[in-house]
Design an enzyme around this catalytic site. Sequence first.
Site, PDB file in Angstrom:
ATOM      1  N   ASN A   7       0.872  -1.174   0.000  1.00  0.00           N
ATOM      2  CA  ASN A   7       0.000   0.000   0.000  1.00  0.00           C
ATOM      3  C   ASN A   7       0.910   1.224   0.000  1.00  0.00           C
ATOM      4  OD1 ASN A   7      -1.429   2.312   0.862  1.00  0.00           O
ATOM      5  ND2 ASN A   7      -3.056   1.038   1.738  1.00  0.00           N
ATOM      6  N   GLU A  34      -3.946   1.838  -2.893  1.00  0.00           N
ATOM      7  CA  GLU A  34      -4.018   3.288  -2.635  1.00  0.00           C
ATOM      8  C   GLU A  34      -3.087   4.076  -3.569  1.00  0.00           C
ATOM      9  OE1 GLU A  34      -5.536   5.295   0.945  1.00  0.00           O
ATOM     10  OE2 GLU A  34      -4.349   3.797   2.008  1.00  0.00           O
ATOM     11  N   ASP A 145      -3.975  -5.007   0.996  1.00  0.00           N
ATOM     12  CA  ASP A 145      -4.218  -4.375   2.290  1.00  0.00           C
ATOM     13  C   ASP A 145      -5.585  -4.865   2.760  1.00  0.00           C
ATOM     14  OD1 ASP A 145      -4.818  -2.827   4.459  1.00  0.00           O
ATOM     15  OD2 ASP A 145      -4.467  -0.900   3.464  1.00  0.00           O
ATOM     16  N   ASN A 147      -6.827  -4.630   5.804  1.00  0.00           N
ATOM     17  CA  ASN A 147      -7.402  -3.830   6.897  1.00  0.00           C
ATOM     18  C   ASN A 147      -8.033  -4.722   7.971  1.00  0.00           C
ATOM     19  OD1 ASN A 147      -6.866  -0.985   6.758  1.00  0.00           O
ATOM     20  ND2 ASN A 147      -8.036  -0.918   4.855  1.00  0.00           N
ATOM     21  N   ASP A 217      -1.417  -6.279   6.090  1.00  0.00           N
ATOM     22  CA  ASP A 217      -1.132  -6.523   4.664  1.00  0.00           C
ATOM     23  C   ASP A 217      -0.768  -7.997   4.532  1.00  0.00           C
ATOM     24  OD1 ASP A 217      -1.001  -3.615   3.392  1.00  0.00           O
ATOM     25  OD2 ASP A 217      -0.164  -3.557   5.419  1.00  0.00           O
ATOM     26  N   ASP A 246       2.721   4.735   4.977  1.00  0.00           N
ATOM     27  CA  ASP A 246       2.536   4.197   6.333  1.00  0.00           C
ATOM     28  C   ASP A 246       2.568   2.660   6.343  1.00  0.00           C
ATOM     29  OD1 ASP A 246       0.143   4.508   4.904  1.00  0.00           O
ATOM     30  OD2 ASP A 246      -1.042   5.070   6.638  1.00  0.00           O
ATOM     31  N   HIS A 247       2.593   2.024   5.163  1.00  0.00           N
ATOM     32  CA  HIS A 247       2.660   0.564   5.057  1.00  0.00           C
ATOM     33  C   HIS A 247       4.026   0.109   4.536  1.00  0.00           C
ATOM     34  CE1 HIS A 247      -1.794  -0.353   5.234  1.00  0.00           C
ATOM     35  NE2 HIS A 247      -1.816   0.944   4.990  1.00  0.00           N
TER      36      HIS A 247
END
Length: 256
Positions: A7, A34, A145, A147, A217, A246-247
């Site tokens: 991501n 994303e 991802d 989530n 992930d 951030d990933h």
Amino acid sequence: MKIYSWNVNSLNVRMPHLETWLGLRVPDVVALQETKLEDHRFPDTALSALGYRSVFVGQKTYNGVAILSREPAREVQIGVPGLEDEQRRVIAATVGELRIVNLYVVNGQDVGTDKYAYKLRWLDAVHAWIAQELQRYPQMIVLGDFNIAPDARDVYDPAVWNEDHILTSTAEREALQRLQALGLHDAYRLHPQAEGEFSWWDYRQAAFRRNLGLRIDLTLISDALRARCTAAGIDREPRTWDRPSDHAPAWVELAD
DNA sequence: ATGGTAGACTTTCTA
């Protein structure tokens, strides 16, 4: 061969990282989430110069997914058939003998919200679709991802990230378990792993420096691929770079 | 005290 999911939280911002990282790791397949790019802005020419073919679907500001591969992808599927969804979260394609299903699962905001209900509905539709797809494509990798952190080992503090919290709630974890019950295995857990390894750290509160992360992930591999999976892990390095996503990328290695 | 950071692109939404 090595297959990654990352991501990137805006491919526009992260393209320099992606280019450097492709040169370092030389992956065979990369699933991106994303991208936040409309299709006419996707950098397929620049990626082609680096030796990667791209298939992608995106939109402005939010969502957007892509599959990069050294071999050209075939049989590209955009979205979940039969699911009305304006959000660009799903792309699937065949690379070699592998069916690659790239998911950017709905975040869900907070338990009990409209977005949470949408997440659970969306996961139901994905489950029904994947159940069918596995019949057509036994050699399947479902990655992205998610989530969802599968269990207590996948969060830095299970007391905070508990059965009532978004990303770890009972209904979310059950939806993931139903998907896995189709014969899909969390590749990361097929191999010995260190404790406290995560794939996402909030930008706030110096979470990465303090390793306050979650493993959300995931790479799920079908029964038919299980014997070929020789290793899996998370590549923390690009999360240490300036202006990171951030990933961190998650990866699996498959024997030829 | 309902925070904090990043991204896209708005005076907020999403994550």
